[in-house]
Design a protein around this motif. Structure first.
Motif, PDB file in Angstrom:
ATOM      1  N   GLU A  17       6.762   7.326  14.277  1.00  0.00           N
ATOM      2  CA  GLU A  17       6.560   8.755  14.547  1.00  0.00           C
ATOM      3  C   GLU A  17       7.899   9.488  14.641  1.00  0.00           C
ATOM      4  O   GLU A  17       8.064  10.576  14.097  1.00  0.00           O
ATOM      5  CB  GLU A  17       5.743   8.991  15.806  1.00  0.00           C
ATOM      6  CG  GLU A  17       5.482  10.474  16.040  1.00  0.00           C
ATOM      7  CD  GLU A  17       4.545  10.770  17.193  1.00  0.00           C
ATOM      8  OE1 GLU A  17       4.389  11.957  17.519  1.00  0.00           O
ATOM      9  OE2 GLU A  17       3.954   9.835  17.765  1.00  0.00           O
ATOM     10  N   ARG A  21       8.934  12.435  12.019  1.00  0.00           N
ATOM     11  CA  ARG A  21       9.221  13.810  12.462  1.00  0.00           C
ATOM     12  C   ARG A  21      10.629  14.247  12.057  1.00  0.00           C
ATOM     13  O   ARG A  21      10.853  15.407  11.735  1.00  0.00           O
ATOM     14  CB  ARG A  21       8.970  13.950  13.956  1.00  0.00           C
ATOM     15  CG  ARG A  21       7.473  13.859  14.281  1.00  0.00           C
ATOM     16  CD  ARG A  21       7.160  14.151  15.724  1.00  0.00           C
ATOM     17  NE  ARG A  21       5.750  13.971  16.011  1.00  0.00           N
ATOM     18  CZ  ARG A  21       4.789  14.839  15.740  1.00  0.00           C
ATOM     19  NH1 ARG A  21       5.079  15.981  15.146  1.00  0.00           N
ATOM     20  NH2 ARG A  21       3.531  14.587  16.049  1.00  0.00           N
ATOM     21  N   TRP A  41      -2.997  13.411  17.509  1.00  0.00           N
ATOM     22  CA  TRP A  41      -2.598  12.073  17.084  1.00  0.00           C
ATOM     23  C   TRP A  41      -2.494  11.141  18.287  1.00  0.00           C
ATOM     24  O   TRP A  41      -2.794   9.951  18.175  1.00  0.00           O
ATOM     25  CB  TRP A  41      -1.269  12.126  16.323  1.00  0.00           C
ATOM     26  CG  TRP A  41      -1.477  12.499  14.893  1.00  0.00           C
ATOM     27  CD1 TRP A  41      -1.255  13.713  14.311  1.00  0.00           C
ATOM     28  CD2 TRP A  41      -2.009  11.660  13.870  1.00  0.00           C
ATOM     29  NE1 TRP A  41      -1.603  13.674  12.981  1.00  0.00           N
ATOM     30  CE2 TRP A  41      -2.063  12.428  12.681  1.00  0.00           C
ATOM     31  CE3 TRP A  41      -2.437  10.338  13.827  1.00  0.00           C
ATOM     32  CZ2 TRP A  41      -2.527  11.902  11.477  1.00  0.00           C
ATOM     33  CZ3 TRP A  41      -2.906   9.821  12.616  1.00  0.00           C
ATOM     34  CH2 TRP A  41      -2.943  10.599  11.469  1.00  0.00           C
ATOM     35  N   PHE A  57       2.947   6.192  10.795  1.00  0.00           N
ATOM     36  CA  PHE A  57       2.866   7.647  10.904  1.00  0.00           C
ATOM     37  C   PHE A  57       3.084   8.231   9.515  1.00  0.00           C
ATOM     38  O   PHE A  57       3.686   7.587   8.661  1.00  0.00           O
ATOM     39  CB  PHE A  57       3.916   8.179  11.892  1.00  0.00           C
ATOM     40  CG  PHE A  57       3.475   9.413  12.627  1.00  0.00           C
ATOM     41  CD1 PHE A  57       2.598   9.330  13.689  1.00  0.00           C
ATOM     42  CD2 PHE A  57       3.927  10.659  12.237  1.00  0.00           C
ATOM     43  CE1 PHE A  57       2.184  10.461  14.374  1.00  0.00           C
ATOM     44  CE2 PHE A  57       3.527  11.801  12.913  1.00  0.00           C
ATOM     45  CZ  PHE A  57       2.650  11.701  13.988  1.00  0.00           C
TER      46      PHE A  57
END
Length: 144
Positions: A17, A21, A41, A57
């Motif tokens: 994740e 991001r 999520w 992710f």
């Protein structure tokens, strides 16, 4: 006649994740909506067995043009240079000092996000300038 295939670019990483991001910020990508039946999520992740939580992710191009990026947790750390890397195209159509200035501005933005600058490759008679960088887990990429 064969048809064109869509591709997904997959990153092996420790923290899917977090790395996803980061790349959303770099590329202007987005995190897709969570699976149906889940508000967030985090809700979805809590529904998984403990060993699957945080295992992957996704980041997607909101225009639908670029490839889907998938980030998967792997147990081993990165030990050698990537054989494949992304070229983030920020200097397209620019040459010389104007190109290098645009690359430097983007480099500073990405350093603020946690990227690391490796080196500047200055233009020669064959190639324009680019900046070699690493993402937040050490994966190489170029500002081109």
């Amino acid at each position: 006649m064969s048809s064109i295939r869509q591709v997904q670019v997959t990153f092996d990483c420790a923290e899917p994740e977090r790395v996803a991001r980061f790349w959303c910020e770099v590329l202007g990508y987005a995190v897709p909506a969570p699976p149906e039946g889940f508000e967030t999520w985090a809700d979805y992740e809590r529904s998984l067995p403990p060993e699957r939580q945080g295992a992957g992710f996704v980041a997607v191009d909101p225009t639908g043009v670029g490839p889907r990026l998938y980030f998967q947790r792997v147990p081993e750390g990165k030990v050698v240079k990537n054989r494949v890397h992304l070229d983030v195209r920020v200097g397209t159509g620019l040459v010389g000092e104007e190109r290098l200035a645009a690359l430097e501005v983007e480099c500073e933005r990405l350093i603020a996000l946690g990227a690391v600058r490796e080196r500047v490759l200055l233009a020669d008679e064959y190639e324009e300038s680019c900046i070699g960088m690493q993402d937040i887990e050490g994966n190489e990429f170029c500002l081109d």
